[in-house]
Structures are given as C-alpha cells and as structure tokens.
Scaffold this active site. Structure first.
Site, PDB file in Angstrom:
ATOM      1  N   LYS A  94      54.767  27.610  47.731  1.00 40.02           N
ATOM      2  CA  LYS A  94      53.920  27.791  48.409  1.00 40.02           C
ATOM      3  C   LYS A  94      53.928  27.259  49.867  1.00 40.02           C
ATOM      4  CE  LYS A  94      49.141  28.818  47.585  1.00 40.02           C
ATOM      5  NZ  LYS A  94      48.847  29.846  46.526  1.00 40.02           N
ATOM      6  N   GLY A 194      30.316  33.670  40.088  1.00 41.61           N
ATOM      7  CA  GLY A 194      31.093  34.087  41.289  1.00 41.61           C
ATOM      8  C   GLY A 194      31.576  35.411  40.767  1.00 41.61           C
ATOM      9  N   GLY A 196      32.789  38.102  42.870  1.00 47.17           N
ATOM     10  CA  GLY A 196      33.344  38.570  43.999  1.00 47.17           C
ATOM     11  C   GLY A 196      34.553  39.891  43.274  1.00 47.17           C
ATOM     12  N   ASN A 197      35.712  39.693  44.008  1.00 48.12           N
ATOM     13  CA  ASN A 197      36.685  40.652  43.777  1.00 48.12           C
ATOM     14  C   ASN A 197      37.037  40.573  42.215  1.00 48.12           C
ATOM     15  OD1 ASN A 197      36.970  41.895  46.438  1.00 48.12           O
ATOM     16  ND2 ASN A 197      38.188  39.933  47.123  1.00 48.12           N
ATOM     17  N   VAL A 198      37.450  39.450  41.748  1.00 47.92           N
ATOM     18  CA  VAL A 198      37.563  39.224  40.333  1.00 47.92           C
ATOM     19  C   VAL A 198      36.558  39.531  39.470  1.00 47.92           C
ATOM     20  CG1 VAL A 198      38.701  37.913  38.452  1.00 47.92           C
ATOM     21  CG2 VAL A 198      39.672  37.796  40.804  1.00 47.92           C
TER      22      VAL A 198
HETATM   23  P1  NAD Z   1      36.074  36.118  46.195  1.00 51.99           P
HETATM   24  O1  NAD Z   1      35.861  35.236  47.214  1.00 51.99           O
HETATM   25  O2  NAD Z   1      36.259  37.585  46.414  1.00 51.99           O
HETATM   26  O3  NAD Z   1      34.689  35.955  45.147  1.00 51.99           O
HETATM   27  C1  NAD Z   1      34.266  34.581  44.954  1.00 51.99           C
HETATM   28  C2  NAD Z   1      32.812  34.853  44.790  1.00 51.99           C
HETATM   29  O4  NAD Z   1      32.399  33.461  44.297  1.00 51.99           O
HETATM   30  C3  NAD Z   1      31.884  35.172  45.910  1.00 51.99           C
HETATM   31  O5  NAD Z   1      31.192  36.353  45.635  1.00 51.99           O
HETATM   32  C4  NAD Z   1      31.220  34.060  46.389  1.00 51.99           C
HETATM   33  O6  NAD Z   1      29.904  34.277  47.061  1.00 51.99           O
HETATM   34  C5  NAD Z   1      30.979  33.403  44.863  1.00 51.99           C
HETATM   35  N1  NAD Z   1      30.823  31.903  45.218  1.00 51.99           N
HETATM   36  C6  NAD Z   1      31.419  30.993  46.006  1.00 51.99           C
HETATM   37  N2  NAD Z   1      30.852  29.889  45.774  1.00 51.99           N
HETATM   38  C7  NAD Z   1      29.785  29.926  44.628  1.00 51.99           C
HETATM   39  C8  NAD Z   1      29.095  29.003  44.096  1.00 51.99           C
HETATM   40  N3  NAD Z   1      29.081  27.608  44.336  1.00 51.99           N
HETATM   41  N4  NAD Z   1      28.367  29.488  43.147  1.00 51.99           N
HETATM   42  C9  NAD Z   1      28.496  30.734  42.650  1.00 51.99           C
HETATM   43  N5  NAD Z   1      29.010  31.738  43.127  1.00 51.99           N
HETATM   44  C10 NAD Z   1      29.791  31.257  44.303  1.00 51.99           C
HETATM   45  O7  NAD Z   1      37.320  35.560  45.190  1.00 51.99           O
HETATM   46  P2  NAD Z   1      38.078  36.361  44.089  1.00 51.99           P
HETATM   47  O8  NAD Z   1      39.289  36.768  44.642  1.00 51.99           O
HETATM   48  O9  NAD Z   1      37.097  37.113  43.185  1.00 51.99           O
HETATM   49  O10 NAD Z   1      38.751  35.061  43.227  1.00 51.99           O
HETATM   50  C11 NAD Z   1      37.667  34.269  42.378  1.00 51.99           C
HETATM   51  C12 NAD Z   1      38.398  32.852  42.021  1.00 51.99           C
HETATM   52  O11 NAD Z   1      39.541  33.426  41.223  1.00 51.99           O
HETATM   53  C13 NAD Z   1      38.808  31.961  43.114  1.00 51.99           C
HETATM   54  O12 NAD Z   1      38.685  30.831  42.570  1.00 51.99           O
HETATM   55  C14 NAD Z   1      40.389  32.345  43.023  1.00 51.99           C
HETATM   56  O13 NAD Z   1      41.092  31.388  43.588  1.00 51.99           O
HETATM   57  C15 NAD Z   1      40.666  32.815  41.938  1.00 51.99           C
HETATM   58  N6  NAD Z   1      41.807  33.668  41.545  1.00 51.99           N
HETATM   59  C16 NAD Z   1      41.898  34.763  42.056  1.00 51.99           C
HETATM   60  C17 NAD Z   1      42.884  35.718  42.186  1.00 51.99           C
HETATM   61  C18 NAD Z   1      42.758  37.161  42.433  1.00 51.99           C
HETATM   62  O14 NAD Z   1      43.760  38.081  42.327  1.00 51.99           O
HETATM   63  N7  NAD Z   1      41.751  37.552  43.633  1.00 51.99           N
HETATM   64  C19 NAD Z   1      43.865  35.410  41.338  1.00 51.99           C
HETATM   65  C20 NAD Z   1      44.157  34.125  40.542  1.00 51.99           C
HETATM   66  C21 NAD Z   1      42.866  33.378  41.015  1.00 51.99           C
END
Ligand code: NAD
Length: 364
Positions: A94, A194, A196-198
């Site tokens: 990292k 949450g 978002g993307n995932v």
């Molecule tokens: P993202 O930023 O696209 O989505 C996160 C969502 O959570 C957003 O819509 C945001 O508004 C919401 N959010 C933030 N704080 C909140 C709260 N207190 N209560 C409710 N909702 C809240 O992120 P992502 O890429 O979807 O990733 C989601 C999680 O998965 C993160 O913790 C990330 O570290 C983890 N992750 C993601 C990936 C990946 O491929 N994107 C891989 C491994 C782990």
C-alpha cells in the site's frame, strides 16, 4: 481508522519503525520525499511471499506522519491477507501520499510519485484508492508501468466495483447456505447500507433473485434513484440497525459493527463490502459468534476488486475474472466450517487460512 495506541506505540520505542515492521511482518517501508513538488509519501511492502505486493495509493490529509505510517502499515498487511485468502499469487502493499487531495495535488507530484514506484522494479504495484483519480493514475503511469486498475478504454480492467459486488453476493449466498441449508435469497429481508458503486450493484443481484431489499444511504438522491430502479424500501439514518432483517450488508463505511449497533442489530447474517466492518476484530467477532450471527469476513468477500486488477496483470478476460470471484462462495463455506469446528471466529479462521498459505509458500 488509525489506532491511537499504534501511534503512541511508534513514538515511545527506541527503534520504532523497524520494531513495528518486525512485529507486523513488513519486508520493506520506503519513505519518499521531494522538495520541488512537495511530495511526501510512504510505500509499505508487507509481503512478497506469494507475488508482487499490490495495493492502492491513498492521498489523505493525515494529522502527522506517524498517522500516515500506521495507516500504510495496517493497510498493506490487510492486502497480504486479502490476496492470500483469495488464492492470488500476489503479496500485500500500500502507499500513502501525505497531503490534501483537493488542494495539494499536482500532476508533477503524481509523476514524481510514479518515479518512486518505478525504483521498486515491480516489487510494488499500485492502483487507485481514496483521494486519487483516474487522471492521477495516468500521471503515475507516465513514469512507471507498475500500475493497475487502468480504464477499459486503455485496455485495462476498469471499475472493479461490479466485480466486488459479485463477490459479496457470492459470500452472502454461501453464508445463507451455511446458516439455512439453502442459498436461495428469494424473500429474504436484506438491508444494504451504502448504495454507492458496490452497494447498487449488489442491490441489482438481490433484486434479480427476488429478495426484499431495504436500502440506507446519506445521499437522498441515490436512495430515490435506487429505490425507483429496483423497488427497494428506503430506511433513513440509524433506523437501519433496528429493522427486522435476515441479512445486514454494510457497504458504506468501516466499523459499523460495534458495541452500539450490536445491541440493536436483528439479523442472522452479516455480509457486506465495507473494509474493517468489525470495530474490534476480536471482541466483536466473538460477540457475533455468541449471538449466533454468521459473519462473512470482509477481506474475503470484498476481494472481487482485487481479483479484477489481478486479472489485468494476468490478462484474464471478464469470464475468467468472474469465475475466480465465484470461488469466494466455496472459500466462505470453508471458513465458516473451520470457525465452527475449531470454536474460533470466522475472521480468525480466515486470517489463519491466509497465513498458512503464505507460510507454506515461504517454506517451499
Ligand atoms: P462509494 O463511495 O461508491 O459508496 C459508498 C456509499 O456509502 C455512498 O453512496 C455514500 O453516500 C454512502 N455512505 C457514506 N457514509 C454513509 C453512512 N454513514 N451511512 C450510510 N451510507 C453512507 O464506495 P464503494 O466503492 O461502493 O465502496 C463501498 C465500500 O466497500 C467502501 O467501504 C470500500 O472501501 C469498500 N470496498 C470497495 C471496493 C470496490 O471495488 N469499490 C472493493 C473493496 C472494498
């Protein structure tokens, strides 16, 4: 995110960094500094036992350099476990760039960082993380080829989120199979926190399967969009911890499984994408076990994103990437069985399997 104890720990030791590295098992920590661009960065290589150390670069306004050091040491070790448990020939690494991503970032600073990555000759491979953009990665790539997560338009694997969601879905189904003897999620009440993307991609899989979906987010716009698209029910704010549900899927922030939420959560399975879901791995892992709640270890079931960038290095196509991600199902089952058999938490069981694979590779 950063444990104060860790920081104090580093401050109070005579030979703090080497001692910390040896405690945590790090191979190499590189401190990077460039006066011209103002770059201050740390690259931590935790392990290369299984392959080159892969892990994203995070740009963050740390309060001090020790915070940054602790963060990079902890995150790089996490990557080692994630790669190992997923059966990938990758080590864990990292990097952190110390600074405000909004005000202190320049193309020259990114290029300079890329030069430092290049000096490691592929022992460390970087990718995008918090505070970084596709454009930043392109600047880094001008100086080194040891970069992954390249946009599909440039021949890379693109956004890893859909693959991450698929892996979480597989881990969730395996947990259901273990708990209920069937992995059918039809009619199961599932709360996705949450979207978002995932999270949104996970909701898509669940809606295709006919689950009863509850969604929670701080973005009203996103809530309305996803609710309309997939017929999910919106639950706002903290009320998400009180609803009657079968599965809780944390896909927002870490540490959402803590003393406060555990006294409220009414579910039988926890399976989500967020990193570091347990505020205290040992204590809350044990509490979940005592409560009979199945916990699918986060670093295993959210490994789809890592598998996606690994595929880029290996030249796998999308079909192979998804096939590899599907294996999360069987690994989750193995871990849950080991946890029950040995009376240890699922988190501990996953860590042990990851460590064993690394030790075996070192002894060969
Ligand atoms: P993202 O930023 O696209 O989505 C996160 C969502 O959570 C957003 O819509 C945001 O508004 C919401 N959010 C933030 N704080 C909140 C709260 N207190 N209560 C409710 N909702 C809240 O992120 P992502 O890429 O979807 O990733 C989601 C999680 O998965 C993160 O913790 C990330 O570290 C983890 N992750 C993601 C990936 C990946 O491929 N994107 C891989 C491994 C782990």
């Amino acid at each position: 995110m950063i444990k104060v104890n860790d920081v104090q720990d580093v401050q109070s030791s005579d030979n703090p960094i080497i001692r910390k590295m040896s405690e945590m098992g790090h191979e190499q920590v590189v401190f990077c500094q460039d006066q011209k661009t103002g770059l201050k960065a740390i690259i931590a290589i935790h392990s290369t036992a299984l392959g080159p150390a892969l892990g994203g670069t995070r740009m963050w306004k740390y309060n001090n350099e020790l915070e940054a050091l602790n963060d990079v040491l902890r995150l790089s070790r996490g990557m080692t476990f994630k790669a190992s448990i997923s059966g990938l020939d990758l080590g864990g690494g990292k990097a952190v760039i110390i600074g405000d991503a909004k005000t202190e970032k320049t193309d020259d600073l990114m290029r300079r960082f890329g030069k430092f990555v290049e000096t490691l000759s592929g022992n460390y491979i970087t990718a995008e993380d918090v505070g970084m953009t596709t454009h930043d990665m392109e600047m880094i790539r001008e100086e080194t080829k040891h970069v992954t997560g390249i946009p599909q338009s440039m021949g890379g694997s693109g956004d890893p989120s859909p693959v991450t969601a698929y892996g979480v879905y597989m881990g969730m189904k395996a947990s259901a199979m273990y708990k209920w003897g069937s992995d059918d999620l039809k009619g199961k009440k599932i709360a996705v926190q949450g979207i978002g993307n995932v999270g949104e991609n996970l909701v898509k899989y669940l809606s295709e399967e006919g689950s009863v979906i509850y969604i929670n987010d701080i973005s009203k716009e996103q809530l309305n969009k996803v609710a309309a698209k997939y017929g999910a029910t919106i639950v706002e704010g903290d009320a998400i911890y009180d609803i009657d549900m079968d599965i809780y899927a944390p896909c927002a922030l870490g540490a959402s499984v803590n003393d406060y939420t555990l006294s409220r959560l009414n579910c039988e399975i926890i399976a989500g994408a967020a990193n570091n879901q347990l505020a205290d791995e040992v204590k809350h892992g044990q509490m979940l076990m005592d409560m009979g709640i199945i916990y699918a270890p986060d670093f295993l079931i959210n490994a789809g994103g890592l598998i996606s960038v690994y595929s880029e290095i290996k030249g796998y196509d999308q079909k192979e990437t998804l096939a590899k991600t599907k294996e999360i199902y069987n690994t989750t089952l193995d871990i849950l069985r080991k946890s029950e058999l040995e009376g240890i938490t699922s988190h501990e069981a996953a860590k042990q399997i990851a460590q064993t694979r690394i030790e075996q590779s070192l002894s060969n």
